[in-house]
Design a protein around this motif. Structure first.
Motif, PDB file in Angstrom:
ATOM      1  N   ASP A   1      34.772  35.462  36.681  1.00  0.00           N
ATOM      2  CA  ASP A   1      35.789  36.517  36.692  1.00  0.00           C
ATOM      3  C   ASP A   1      36.929  36.176  37.646  1.00  0.00           C
ATOM      4  OD1 ASP A   1      34.464  38.057  34.859  1.00  0.00           O
ATOM      5  OD2 ASP A   1      33.535  39.390  36.333  1.00  0.00           O
ATOM      6  N   MET A   2      36.575  35.656  38.819  1.00  0.00           N
ATOM      7  CA  MET A   2      37.601  35.344  39.801  1.00  0.00           C
ATOM      8  C   MET A   2      38.500  34.199  39.335  1.00  0.00           C
ATOM      9  SD  MET A   2      37.289  37.588  42.199  1.00  0.00           S
ATOM     10  CE  MET A   2      36.967  38.661  40.779  1.00  0.00           C
ATOM     11  N   LEU A   3      37.919  33.173  38.747  1.00  0.00           N
ATOM     12  CA  LEU A   3      38.723  32.039  38.290  1.00  0.00           C
ATOM     13  C   LEU A   3      39.568  32.404  37.074  1.00  0.00           C
ATOM     14  CD1 LEU A   3      36.300  28.975  38.640  1.00  0.00           C
ATOM     15  CD2 LEU A   3      37.998  29.836  40.258  1.00  0.00           C
ATOM     16  N   THR A   4      39.141  33.405  36.335  1.00  0.00           N
ATOM     17  CA  THR A   4      39.859  33.810  35.123  1.00  0.00           C
ATOM     18  C   THR A   4      41.004  34.775  35.438  1.00  0.00           C
ATOM     19  OG1 THR A   4      37.817  33.559  33.850  1.00  0.00           O
ATOM     20  CG2 THR A   4      39.549  34.829  32.830  1.00  0.00           C
ATOM     21  N   SER A   5      40.984  35.368  36.597  1.00  0.00           N
ATOM     22  CA  SER A   5      41.979  36.386  36.945  1.00  0.00           C
ATOM     23  C   SER A   5      43.190  35.757  37.629  1.00  0.00           C
ATOM     24  CB  SER A   5      41.356  37.444  37.861  1.00  0.00           C
ATOM     25  OG  SER A   5      40.256  38.064  37.230  1.00  0.00           O
ATOM     26  N   THR A   6      44.353  35.799  36.965  1.00  0.00           N
ATOM     27  CA  THR A   6      45.555  35.182  37.518  1.00  0.00           C
ATOM     28  C   THR A   6      46.229  36.045  38.580  1.00  0.00           C
ATOM     29  OG1 THR A   6      46.881  36.156  35.745  1.00  0.00           O
ATOM     30  CG2 THR A   6      46.041  33.919  35.398  1.00  0.00           C
ATOM     31  N   HIS A   7      45.973  37.347  38.536  1.00  0.00           N
ATOM     32  CA  HIS A   7      46.687  38.262  39.421  1.00  0.00           C
ATOM     33  C   HIS A   7      46.074  38.345  40.813  1.00  0.00           C
ATOM     34  CE1 HIS A   7      43.382  40.528  37.708  1.00  0.00           C
ATOM     35  NE2 HIS A   7      43.500  41.419  38.683  1.00  0.00           N
ATOM     36  N   ILE A   8      44.950  37.641  41.041  1.00  0.00           N
ATOM     37  CA  ILE A   8      44.279  37.704  42.333  1.00  0.00           C
ATOM     38  C   ILE A   8      44.517  36.406  43.107  1.00  0.00           C
ATOM     39  CG2 ILE A   8      42.077  38.028  43.518  1.00  0.00           C
ATOM     40  CD1 ILE A   8      41.024  39.450  41.070  1.00  0.00           C
ATOM     41  N   PRO A   9      45.136  36.466  44.277  1.00  0.00           N
ATOM     42  CA  PRO A   9      45.329  35.260  45.093  1.00  0.00           C
ATOM     43  C   PRO A   9      43.979  34.667  45.503  1.00  0.00           C
ATOM     44  CG  PRO A   9      46.670  37.082  45.911  1.00  0.00           C
ATOM     45  CD  PRO A   9      45.726  37.666  44.910  1.00  0.00           C
ATOM     46  N   TRP A  10      44.006  33.361  45.833  1.00  0.00           N
ATOM     47  CA  TRP A  10      42.761  32.653  46.134  1.00  0.00           C
ATOM     48  C   TRP A  10      41.967  33.324  47.252  1.00  0.00           C
ATOM     49  CZ3 TRP A  10      40.221  29.014  43.498  1.00  0.00           C
ATOM     50  CH2 TRP A  10      39.184  28.330  44.134  1.00  0.00           C
ATOM     51  N   ASP A  11      42.643  33.727  48.331  1.00  0.00           N
ATOM     52  CA  ASP A  11      41.916  34.339  49.445  1.00  0.00           C
ATOM     53  C   ASP A  11      41.307  35.677  49.048  1.00  0.00           C
ATOM     54  OD1 ASP A  11      44.437  35.526  49.237  1.00  0.00           O
ATOM     55  OD2 ASP A  11      44.530  35.997  51.373  1.00  0.00           O
ATOM     56  N   LYS A  12      41.951  36.391  48.129  1.00  0.00           N
ATOM     57  CA  LYS A  12      41.415  37.659  47.667  1.00  0.00           C
ATOM     58  C   LYS A  12      40.233  37.450  46.710  1.00  0.00           C
ATOM     59  CE  LYS A  12      44.303  40.139  49.988  1.00  0.00           C
ATOM     60  NZ  LYS A  12      43.833  40.904  51.176  1.00  0.00           N
TER      61      LYS A  12
END
Length: 479
Positions: free
Chosen positions: A368-379
């Motif tokens: 989910d995290m890798l698929t989400s473009t709107h979330i910065p890496w630290d988030k």
């Protein structure tokens, strides 16, 4: 929102954790996965009992092999309808944690029970109530249901499973490698090059150098990558969960008619408890105990005597291996460009069969995290760690009650557990459950863990009833 960025992910270690991660991550064609799995390093291979969450994971893996129950034949698997507990409340007691079915009246029964609309005094204990009112334990009490009888769209669709963990990992490996974005390297890590707590590259035994956007640590208790980037281990769970060692052994059936059943059987002994997991070809069993309260030698004799007395095994034929473990978690299981999954990230005792479910939840959250473009890496990192910690805290809290509520005082192990005080969360949940002026529901449970817990209203009710605590009866509170 689907991401366009191409991620190169290196998974170090195979087993259930490594290949579950690969199976989930490779569902996204923009994620290239390399699994480094040395064939000369064995996996732990103790966990063989799962919960119905695996069905959700299999759908997300999008592998045709899981479209029918035939995959269980490849992993020596059987259907699991419940977890049964013997001698936990007192010697001679029994209670059941059943899996509930959406294709039945199970949830309505729970609502009625929590609302005080079921007269529990007509039943001879919690197990009698559960077997009478809930569809899967009722089926389990009447017959053994073969894996081939599972109906995904019927009452058995929500079953859990008993599996050979090694064969299950091999199945996931076989299916994952059919995808163009997954490769496996039979090699081991010789050196980890770290700068500013970031893994720059790995050097393999044959001299190959590998870099990646993200490294997934599935190296088990060794936690090679997590330790390399300074992701510290927190053992505070062990202050309230005492078991720290397991004796594990695989045994042949003596009497399949008695031993092969659609349940994981947990039998409390003097210093811990014994699991009994029936596969198609054999029994997986072991004794989880506390070395703070007994020695390995004494526990081994206690375990052998139990298997002899209950099932008729010859004590001389029982030669368990010893698996020591640290109970705890890494609060920063994802640190910088390394994320730990499975035993490298956490270990809670297997009493409710949550280990595989949680590691697969970890892998799904990474996806989910890798698929989400709107979330910065630290988030992404912050979000993963939050979810991971909340979920593990919920599991630990639920497990503790299995011991704290017990009336046993026959050994120092049970005395130390039953002398523990309930946490504020546990007190509030119990009070709400027993308060006739409150509506006990899953939302109340989730509020303590950011909405993330696998144990719902039904699970808590089964647990409380298992120790003789009925809803809407505040005068029963003794803790």
């Amino acid at each position: 929102m689907t991401q366009n960025k191409i991620y190169n992910v290196v998974i170090v270690g195979g087993g259930t954790a490594g290949w579950s991660s690969a199976a989930l991550l490779t569902t996204n064609s923009n994620i290239n996965v390399t699994v480094i799995e040395p064939s000369d390093i064995p996996t732990i291979g103790v966990g063989e009992s799962t919960i119905p969450y695996m069905n959700i994971t299999h759908k997300k893996m999008n592998m045709r092999v899981f479209d029918t129950p035939d995959w269980l034949k490849q992993v020596d698997g059987t259907l699991k309808f419940s977890i049964e507990f013997a001698d936990y409340d007192y010697l001679g007691s029994k209670w059941i944690h059943p899996f509930t079915s959406q294709y039945s009246q199970d949830f309505g029964i729970t609502d009625m029970a929590c609302a005080g609309e079921i007269p529990f005094d007509i039943y001879n204990g919690q197990a009698d109530f559960v077997n009478d009112c809930y569809v899967l334990p009722n089926l389990r009490s009447k017959k053994f249901t073969d894996y081939s009888e599972q109906d995904y769209d019927g009452i058995t669709g929500g079953a859990g499973y008993h599996i050979n963990a090694g064969l299950y990992a091999e199945l996931l490996k076989q299916e994952s490698l059919k995808r163009d974005n997954c490769i496996c390297i039979d090699n081991s890590v010789k050196d980890i090059i770290v700068e500013e707590q970031q893994v720059q590259r790995l050097t393999l035994k044959d001299g190959t150098s590998i870099s990646a956007d993200l490294f997934v640590d599935c190296t088990g208790f060794r936690a090679l990558l997590a330790n390399a980037v300074g992701a510290e281990w927190d053992d505070s769970y062990s202050e309230r969960l005492f078991v720290d060692t397991a004796l594990a052994v695989q045994l042949p059936y003596i009497d399949e008619a008695v031993q092969m059943r659609n349940t994981t059987y947990c039998h409390a002994l003097g210093h811990g408890w014994v699991w009994n997991v029936p596969l198609q070809s054999r029994i997986g069993t072991g004794y989880v105990f506390s070395q703070k309260h007994t020695t390995i030698e004494q526990a081994t004799e206690e375990f052998k005597q139990h298997l002899h007395d209950v099932y008729g095994y010859d004590k001389d034929d029982i030669n368990p291996r010893v698996v020591a473990f640290d109970v705890g978690k890494r609060p920063e299981s994802w640190k910088n460009n390394v994320v730990a999954v499975g035993l490298s990230s956490f270990f809670l005792e297997p009493i409710e069969s949550t280990a595989i479910a949680h590691l697969q939840h970890q892998a799904d959250t990474i996806l989910d995290m890798l698929t989400s473009t709107h979330i910065p890496w630290d988030k992404k990192i912050q979000r993963f760690n939050y979810l991971n910690n909340m979920s593990l805290d919920a599991i630990a809290s639920y497990i503790e009650v299995h011991y704290i509520f017990s009336k046993r005082r026959d050994t120092e192990f049970w005395k130390d557990f039953t002398n523990l005080k309930l946490t504020q969360e546990q007190q509030i949940l119990l009070h709400n459950y027993m308060n006739p002026d409150s509506e006990f529901n899953t939302s109340i449970i989730k509020q303590f863990h950011g909405g993330h817990t696998i144990f719902d209203k039904s699970s808590h009710m089964f647990l409380y009833l298992g120790f003789g605590v009925s809803p809407n009866t505040l005068t029963q509170v003794t803790q």
